[in-house]
Design a protein around this motif. Structure first.
Motif, PDB file in Angstrom:
ATOM      1  N   ASP A  41      12.682 -80.962 -50.134  1.00 38.39           N
ATOM      2  CA  ASP A  41      14.130 -80.901 -50.383  1.00 38.39           C
ATOM      3  C   ASP A  41      14.482 -79.891 -51.464  1.00 38.39           C
ATOM      4  O   ASP A  41      15.629 -79.429 -51.531  1.00 38.39           O
ATOM      5  CB  ASP A  41      14.666 -82.284 -50.795  1.00 38.39           C
ATOM      6  CG  ASP A  41      14.731 -83.253 -49.632  1.00 38.39           C
ATOM      7  OD1 ASP A  41      14.726 -82.789 -48.465  1.00 38.39           O
ATOM      8  OD2 ASP A  41      14.780 -84.476 -49.887  1.00 38.39           O
ATOM      9  N   ASN A  42      13.518 -79.543 -52.304  1.00 36.00           N
ATOM     10  CA  ASN A  42      13.778 -78.620 -53.419  1.00 36.00           C
ATOM     11  C   ASN A  42      13.762 -77.184 -52.899  1.00 36.00           C
ATOM     12  O   ASN A  42      12.708 -76.581 -52.714  1.00 36.00           O
ATOM     13  CB  ASN A  42      12.714 -78.829 -54.504  1.00 36.00           C
ATOM     14  CG  ASN A  42      13.021 -78.051 -55.752  1.00 36.00           C
ATOM     15  OD1 ASN A  42      13.910 -77.200 -55.779  1.00 36.00           O
ATOM     16  ND2 ASN A  42      12.280 -78.342 -56.811  1.00 36.00           N
ATOM     17  N   THR A  43      14.935 -76.621 -52.692  1.00 36.16           N
ATOM     18  CA  THR A  43      15.043 -75.261 -52.138  1.00 36.16           C
ATOM     19  C   THR A  43      15.018 -74.173 -53.212  1.00 36.16           C
ATOM     20  O   THR A  43      15.047 -72.987 -52.892  1.00 36.16           O
ATOM     21  CB  THR A  43      16.332 -75.127 -51.304  1.00 36.16           C
ATOM     22  OG1 THR A  43      17.447 -75.457 -52.133  1.00 36.16           O
ATOM     23  CG2 THR A  43      16.289 -76.027 -50.083  1.00 36.16           C
ATOM     24  N   SER A  44      14.945 -74.587 -54.475  1.00 31.33           N
ATOM     25  CA  SER A  44      14.986 -73.590 -55.546  1.00 31.33           C
ATOM     26  C   SER A  44      13.596 -73.130 -55.991  1.00 31.33           C
ATOM     27  O   SER A  44      13.492 -72.315 -56.898  1.00 31.33           O
ATOM     28  CB  SER A  44      15.753 -74.153 -56.750  1.00 31.33           C
ATOM     29  OG  SER A  44      15.055 -75.249 -57.302  1.00 31.33           O
ATOM     30  N   VAL A  45      12.538 -73.637 -55.352  1.00 34.60           N
ATOM     31  CA  VAL A  45      11.180 -73.250 -55.757  1.00 34.60           C
ATOM     32  C   VAL A  45      10.497 -72.487 -54.627  1.00 34.60           C
ATOM     33  O   VAL A  45      10.948 -72.507 -53.482  1.00 34.60           O
ATOM     34  CB  VAL A  45      10.330 -74.483 -56.170  1.00 34.60           C
ATOM     35  CG1 VAL A  45      10.911 -75.158 -57.391  1.00 34.60           C
ATOM     36  CG2 VAL A  45      10.172 -75.456 -55.040  1.00 34.60           C
ATOM     37  N   SER A  46       9.373 -71.854 -54.968  1.00 29.89           N
ATOM     38  CA  SER A  46       8.648 -71.039 -53.995  1.00 29.89           C
ATOM     39  C   SER A  46       7.898 -71.905 -52.980  1.00 29.89           C
ATOM     40  O   SER A  46       7.683 -73.096 -53.197  1.00 29.89           O
ATOM     41  CB  SER A  46       7.635 -70.145 -54.725  1.00 29.89           C
ATOM     42  OG  SER A  46       6.598 -70.954 -55.257  1.00 29.89           O
ATOM     43  N   LEU A  47       7.492 -71.277 -51.908  1.00 24.98           N
ATOM     44  CA  LEU A  47       6.700 -71.925 -50.868  1.00 24.98           C
ATOM     45  C   LEU A  47       5.417 -72.506 -51.456  1.00 24.98           C
ATOM     46  O   LEU A  47       5.039 -73.645 -51.160  1.00 24.98           O
ATOM     47  CB  LEU A  47       6.373 -70.928 -49.750  1.00 24.98           C
ATOM     48  CG  LEU A  47       5.402 -71.386 -48.665  1.00 24.98           C
ATOM     49  CD1 LEU A  47       6.015 -72.546 -47.878  1.00 24.98           C
ATOM     50  CD2 LEU A  47       5.079 -70.236 -47.735  1.00 24.98           C
ATOM     51  N   GLU A  48       4.764 -71.729 -52.325  1.00 28.53           N
ATOM     52  CA  GLU A  48       3.522 -72.183 -52.947  1.00 28.53           C
ATOM     53  C   GLU A  48       3.759 -73.432 -53.795  1.00 28.53           C
ATOM     54  O   GLU A  48       2.944 -74.358 -53.798  1.00 28.53           O
ATOM     55  CB  GLU A  48       2.899 -71.079 -53.817  1.00 28.53           C
ATOM     56  CG  GLU A  48       2.360 -69.908 -53.036  1.00 28.53           C
ATOM     57  CD  GLU A  48       3.462 -68.901 -52.664  1.00 28.53           C
ATOM     58  OE1 GLU A  48       4.574 -68.941 -53.249  1.00 28.53           O
ATOM     59  OE2 GLU A  48       3.218 -68.086 -51.758  1.00 28.53           O
ATOM     60  N   SER A  49       4.858 -73.456 -54.501  1.00 28.94           N
ATOM     61  CA  SER A  49       5.189 -74.621 -55.329  1.00 28.94           C
ATOM     62  C   SER A  49       5.416 -75.859 -54.473  1.00 28.94           C
ATOM     63  O   SER A  49       4.975 -76.964 -54.826  1.00 28.94           O
ATOM     64  CB  SER A  49       6.436 -74.359 -56.170  1.00 28.94           C
ATOM     65  OG  SER A  49       6.190 -73.350 -57.114  1.00 28.94           O
ATOM     66  N   VAL A  50       6.082 -75.669 -53.358  1.00 35.80           N
ATOM     67  CA  VAL A  50       6.317 -76.797 -52.451  1.00 35.80           C
ATOM     68  C   VAL A  50       4.985 -77.302 -51.896  1.00 35.80           C
ATOM     69  O   VAL A  50       4.732 -78.508 -51.869  1.00 35.80           O
ATOM     70  CB  VAL A  50       7.286 -76.411 -51.304  1.00 35.80           C
ATOM     71  CG1 VAL A  50       7.357 -77.519 -50.259  1.00 35.80           C
ATOM     72  CG2 VAL A  50       8.667 -76.123 -51.855  1.00 35.80           C
ATOM     73  N   GLN A  51       4.123 -76.389 -51.489  1.00 31.00           N
ATOM     74  CA  GLN A  51       2.822 -76.788 -50.947  1.00 31.00           C
ATOM     75  C   GLN A  51       1.988 -77.520 -51.993  1.00 31.00           C
ATOM     76  O   GLN A  51       1.341 -78.522 -51.696  1.00 31.00           O
ATOM     77  CB  GLN A  51       2.067 -75.568 -50.411  1.00 31.00           C
ATOM     78  CG  GLN A  51       2.666 -75.039 -49.125  1.00 31.00           C
ATOM     79  CD  GLN A  51       2.010 -73.745 -48.658  1.00 31.00           C
ATOM     80  OE1 GLN A  51       1.448 -72.984 -49.454  1.00 31.00           O
ATOM     81  NE2 GLN A  51       2.102 -73.494 -47.359  1.00 31.00           N
ATOM     82  N   ARG A  52       1.998 -77.028 -53.209  1.00 31.70           N
ATOM     83  CA  ARG A  52       1.271 -77.666 -54.306  1.00 31.70           C
ATOM     84  C   ARG A  52       1.833 -79.071 -54.559  1.00 31.70           C
ATOM     85  O   ARG A  52       1.097 -80.032 -54.745  1.00 31.70           O
ATOM     86  CB  ARG A  52       1.350 -76.795 -55.561  1.00 31.70           C
ATOM     87  CG  ARG A  52       0.188 -76.942 -56.487  1.00 31.70           C
ATOM     88  CD  ARG A  52       0.133 -75.929 -57.635  1.00 31.70           C
ATOM     89  NE  ARG A  52       1.365 -75.262 -58.030  1.00 31.70           N
ATOM     90  CZ  ARG A  52       1.710 -74.013 -57.675  1.00 31.70           C
ATOM     91  NH1 ARG A  52       0.918 -73.296 -56.921  1.00 31.70           N
ATOM     92  NH2 ARG A  52       2.845 -73.488 -58.086  1.00 31.70           N
ATOM     93  N   CYS A  53       3.145 -79.170 -54.542  1.00 36.99           N
ATOM     94  CA  CYS A  53       3.821 -80.452 -54.748  1.00 36.99           C
ATOM     95  C   CYS A  53       3.410 -81.450 -53.658  1.00 36.99           C
ATOM     96  O   CYS A  53       3.058 -82.603 -53.945  1.00 36.99           O
ATOM     97  CB  CYS A  53       5.333 -80.234 -54.754  1.00 36.99           C
ATOM     98  SG  CYS A  53       6.311 -81.733 -54.969  1.00 36.99           S
ATOM     99  N   VAL A  54       3.432 -80.994 -52.411  1.00 38.96           N
ATOM    100  CA  VAL A  54       3.056 -81.865 -51.284  1.00 38.96           C
ATOM    101  C   VAL A  54       1.598 -82.308 -51.420  1.00 38.96           C
ATOM    102  O   VAL A  54       1.273 -83.482 -51.207  1.00 38.96           O
ATOM    103  CB  VAL A  54       3.313 -81.156 -49.926  1.00 38.96           C
ATOM    104  CG1 VAL A  54       2.685 -81.931 -48.775  1.00 38.96           C
ATOM    105  CG2 VAL A  54       4.804 -80.969 -49.697  1.00 38.96           C
TER     106      VAL A  54
END
Length: 144
Positions: A41-54
Motif C-alpha cells: 500500500d505504501n506508494t511512496s517507497v521504491s520497489l526494493e523497499s517494498v520487496q524488503r518489507c514483504v
C-alpha cells in the motif's frame, strides 16, 4: 504390527501439526499477509523497499515453521534410533542360522521392543507440544 505402530505415530504427528497450525501458524500466516499488504500500500517507497518489507513480514512465520519442523524431526529421529536399537539388540541375540521358531521368537521380541519405543515417544508428545507452544507464543509476541 509394525505397520500399525507406524500409523499410530503418523496419526499423532499429523494431529500435532494440525493443532499447531490452527493455534499458531495460521494466525502468523494471516499476520504476514496483512503486513505484506501494508507494504504494498505504501506508494511512496521504491520497489526494493517494498520487496524488503514483504520479506521481513514473512520472517517470523518462516522461523516458526523451521522451528516446528526441527522439533518434529528431532522426535522422529529419537524414535528411529530407539527402533534401530531394538533391531540391533535382536540381531545380537540371533545366531548365524536361526531356526523358524527362533526367527518367530526374535520377530516377536523386536515387535514388542518397537511398540515400547512408540509408546514411549508418543507419551513425549504433550511435553514437546508444550515446549513448542511456549516458543511459538514468544515468537508471536516478538513479531507484534
Amino acid at each position: 504390527m509394525v505397520e500399525q505402530q507406524r500409523q499410530r505415530v503418523e496419526q499423532e504427528m499429523t494431529k500435532m501439526v494440525n493443532e499447531l497450525d490452527k493455534e499458531y501458524l495460521r494466525r502468523m500466516q494471516a499476520d504476514m499477509h496483512r503486513c505484506a499488504a501494508k507494504c504494498c500500500d505504501n506508494t511512496s517507497v521504491s520497489l526494493e523497499s517494498v520487496q524488503r518489507c514483504v520479506e521481513n513480514c514473512g520472517n517470523p512465520l518462516t522461523k516458526a515453521q523451521g522451528y516446528v519442523q526441527k522439533e518434529l524431526e528431532n522426535l522422529q529421529n529419537r524414535l528411529q534410533r530407539c527402533v534401530m536399537d531394538c533391531n540391533d539388540t535382536v540381531k545380537d541375540k540371533m545366531g548365524p542360522n536361526p531356526s523358524e521358531t527362533e526367527i518367530n521368537r526374535y520377530t516377536l521380541m523386536f515387535e514388542g521392543c518397537a511398540v515400547k519405543c512408540v509408546d514411549k515417544h508418543l507419551e513425549l508428545i504433550p511435553t514437546v507440544m508444550k515446549a513448542i507452544k511456549t516458543v511459538l507464543t514468544s515468537k508471536e509476541n516478538q513479531s507484534q
